[in-house]
Design an enzyme around this catalytic site. Structure first.
Site, PDB file in Angstrom:
ATOM      1  N   GLU A  34       0.838  -1.210   0.000  1.00  0.00           N
ATOM      2  CA  GLU A  34       0.000   0.000   0.000  1.00  0.00           C
ATOM      3  C   GLU A  34       0.869   1.254   0.000  1.00  0.00           C
ATOM      4  OE1 GLU A  34      -3.082  -0.499  -1.242  1.00  0.00           O
ATOM      5  OE2 GLU A  34      -3.413  -1.888   0.405  1.00  0.00           O
ATOM      6  N   HIS A  35       0.554   2.152  -0.923  1.00  0.00           N
ATOM      7  CA  HIS A  35       1.265   3.422  -1.118  1.00  0.00           C
ATOM      8  C   HIS A  35       2.709   3.212  -1.610  1.00  0.00           C
ATOM      9  CE1 HIS A  35      -1.683   6.431   0.579  1.00  0.00           C
ATOM     10  NE2 HIS A  35      -2.238   5.273   0.906  1.00  0.00           N
ATOM     11  N   THR A  36       3.013   1.992  -1.992  1.00  0.00           N
ATOM     12  CA  THR A  36       4.350   1.717  -2.534  1.00  0.00           C
ATOM     13  C   THR A  36       4.423   2.046  -4.023  1.00  0.00           C
ATOM     14  OG1 THR A  36       3.533  -0.539  -2.630  1.00  0.00           O
ATOM     15  CG2 THR A  36       5.154  -0.051  -0.923  1.00  0.00           C
ATOM     16  N   GLY A 122     -16.285   4.640  -3.860  1.00  0.00           N
ATOM     17  CA  GLY A 122     -15.673   5.241  -2.669  1.00  0.00           C
ATOM     18  C   GLY A 122     -15.354   4.241  -1.571  1.00  0.00           C
ATOM     19  N   GLY A 124     -12.546   2.142  -1.700  1.00  0.00           N
ATOM     20  CA  GLY A 124     -11.158   1.689  -1.794  1.00  0.00           C
ATOM     21  C   GLY A 124     -11.006   0.499  -2.724  1.00  0.00           C
ATOM     22  N   SER A 126     -11.257   0.934  -6.089  1.00  0.00           N
ATOM     23  CA  SER A 126     -10.860   1.527  -7.373  1.00  0.00           C
ATOM     24  C   SER A 126     -11.984   1.681  -8.384  1.00  0.00           C
ATOM     25  CB  SER A 126      -9.731   0.731  -8.012  1.00  0.00           C
ATOM     26  OG  SER A 126      -8.581   0.934  -7.288  1.00  0.00           O
ATOM     27  N   GLU A 160      -5.983  11.144 -13.874  1.00  0.00           N
ATOM     28  CA  GLU A 160      -6.350  11.315 -12.467  1.00  0.00           C
ATOM     29  C   GLU A 160      -5.405  12.305 -11.771  1.00  0.00           C
ATOM     30  OE1 GLU A 160      -7.821   7.793 -10.729  1.00  0.00           O
ATOM     31  OE2 GLU A 160      -7.869   8.638  -8.718  1.00  0.00           O
ATOM     32  N   ASP A 172      -3.797   0.864  -9.665  1.00  0.00           N
ATOM     33  CA  ASP A 172      -5.208   0.548  -9.914  1.00  0.00           C
ATOM     34  C   ASP A 172      -5.491   0.451 -11.412  1.00  0.00           C
ATOM     35  OD1 ASP A 172      -5.095   1.030  -7.232  1.00  0.00           O
ATOM     36  OD2 ASP A 172      -6.306   2.851  -7.266  1.00  0.00           O
TER      37      ASP A 172
END
Ligand code: GLA
Length: 386
Positions: A34-36, A122, A124, A126, A160, A172
């Site tokens: 995550e967030h990587t 909304g 999570g 995607s 995006e 995503d």
């Protein structure tokens, strides 16, 4: 799925008086990492069976006319006089993608579009990427241009980033373009190479939707990205010309911990340890070592909760409940954070019991209903029969 596609085609014919093609692009669940992605690191998502469908047919001019069945709203755009900024709603994803496709040198034709989705919005999972990729696929098909999965993923990400204003990574859009049925994808977000990772039949991916989404999630997301960038700037002074946190090992970071503000250190620690966990989870899944994979998932949740601070009490509750169930190997929040869903790696035989415990426990603890479902990883974007 074909019934839904047919319904969509009927709606399209009713509105626009001719028959469309139908493009499908899935939402995703992330097993770990995550967030990587925006740190040039590793992620391991799977494409969901939930997807966005876009029915489309070309027009002789350069106008885009779009109707969303979910919003029951219509919008228009002239590709020859594009707006400076979007309206701040769902249509930004559609028009942002169209404008970025054009900016990439792909000349589109006008098109009529009708959009429908069953990706929970909304949560999570995607829904944004599914919308972007299905529209990109539909617009390329209408213009008789090839759908190149990785290029399209990058273009949708740019839409995006630059049109919607969310500084997301590429995970995503990538998995929505490239997913592979029955598999997760190990993506190297630097080289953009990927490997398919089979999900063995004796385990399932159980998703629980907390049905909460905290305010300011978008701003918090961008703030986490800035903290990582700040970490790289500071670490460069000590480690030389690193490009991203991908280039830093946990040991290197630990050795430099006194050179960083405490908060930046913790943000960076999440990323560098998470990258290692993704690779460990891939190895473990491939070796059917579900215990080790689950251990990496549990550690990922702790790291997101304590170091990256992107979880919230509701998802912590769902993860805690899942981890008490025999047959659950590991559980963690999935996605950008501040609400949304959890994913648990679970023995097939434990699915019913775990679902019950999650539903009841979550209701008792929060008064809220959690939607629980098993993920059946699907293929990435394609045309589907009407
Ligand atoms: C969102 C973003 C992705 C990724 C995840 C967190 O889903 O769109 O690019 O950063 O959050 O892993």
């Amino acid at each position: 799925m074909s019934v839904q596609a047919r319904d969509l085609a009927v709606e399209f014919a009713y509105r626009f008086g001719r028959l469309p093609t139908v493009s499908r692009a899935p939402g995703r669940v992330n097993l770990i990492g995550e967030h990587t992605d925006y740190n040039d690191g590793f992620v391991m998502p799977a494409a969901l069976e939930f997807a966005t469908l876009t029915a489309a047919a070309p027009r002789p001019d350069r106008r885009l006319r779009v109707y969303s069945m979910i919003m029951d709203e219509a919008r228009e755009l002239d590709l020859d006089s594009p707006p400076e900024a979007g309206d701040g709603d769902w249509s930004d994803y559609v028009f942002g993608v169209a404008l970025m496709l054009e900016e990439s040198g792909r000349r589109l034709c006008g098109a009529d579009l009708v959009i429908w989705t069953d990706v929970p919005i909304g949560s999570g999972l995607s829904s944004s990427a599914a919308l972007e990729v299905s529209c990109a696929h539909a617009l390329l098909t209408a213009a008789d241009l090839p759908f190149e999965a990785i290029e399209t993923a990058k273009i949708c990400q740019r839409a995006e980033n630059d049109f919607v204003g969310m500084r997301c990574g590429v995970m995503d859009q990538y998995v929505s373009c490239r997913g592979f049925a029955g598999h997760a994808l190990l993506i190297d977000c630097r080289s953009l190479a990927s490997r398919n990772v089979a999900i063995a039949p004796n385990v399932k991916l159980l998703i629980a939707n907390s049905s909460v989404r905290h305010q300011h999630a978008g701003g918090e997301y961008n703030a986490r990205r800035e903290a990582c960038e700040e970490g790289v700037r500071l670490l460069r002074r000590h480690l030389g010309p690193i490009k991203a946190l991908r280039d830093v090992t946990p040991d290197q970071l630990y050795a430099k911990r006194r050179k960083l503000p405490e908060l930046i250190y913790r943000r960076c620690r999440h990323i560098v340890t998470e990258n290692a966990r993704v690779l460990e989870a891939e190895r473990a899944l491939g070796a059917s070592d579900f215990v080790a994979c689950g251990r990496a998932m549990n550690a990922s949740h702790v790291s997101m909760r304590d170091d990256f601070e992107i979880t919230c009490p509701e998802v912590d509750m769902l993860v805690g409940l899942a981890q008490t169930v025999r047959g659950v190997y590991g559980s963690r929040m999935t996605g950008g954070g501040f609400g949304g869903c959890t994913i648990s790696l679970i023995e097939t035989s434990a699915v019913d019991k775990a679902s019950q415990i999650l539903t009841d426990g979550y209701r008792i603890a929060t008064g809220l209903d959690a939607d629980i479902f098993v993920c059946a990883p699907s293929d990435g974007a394609s045309l589907i029969p009407v």
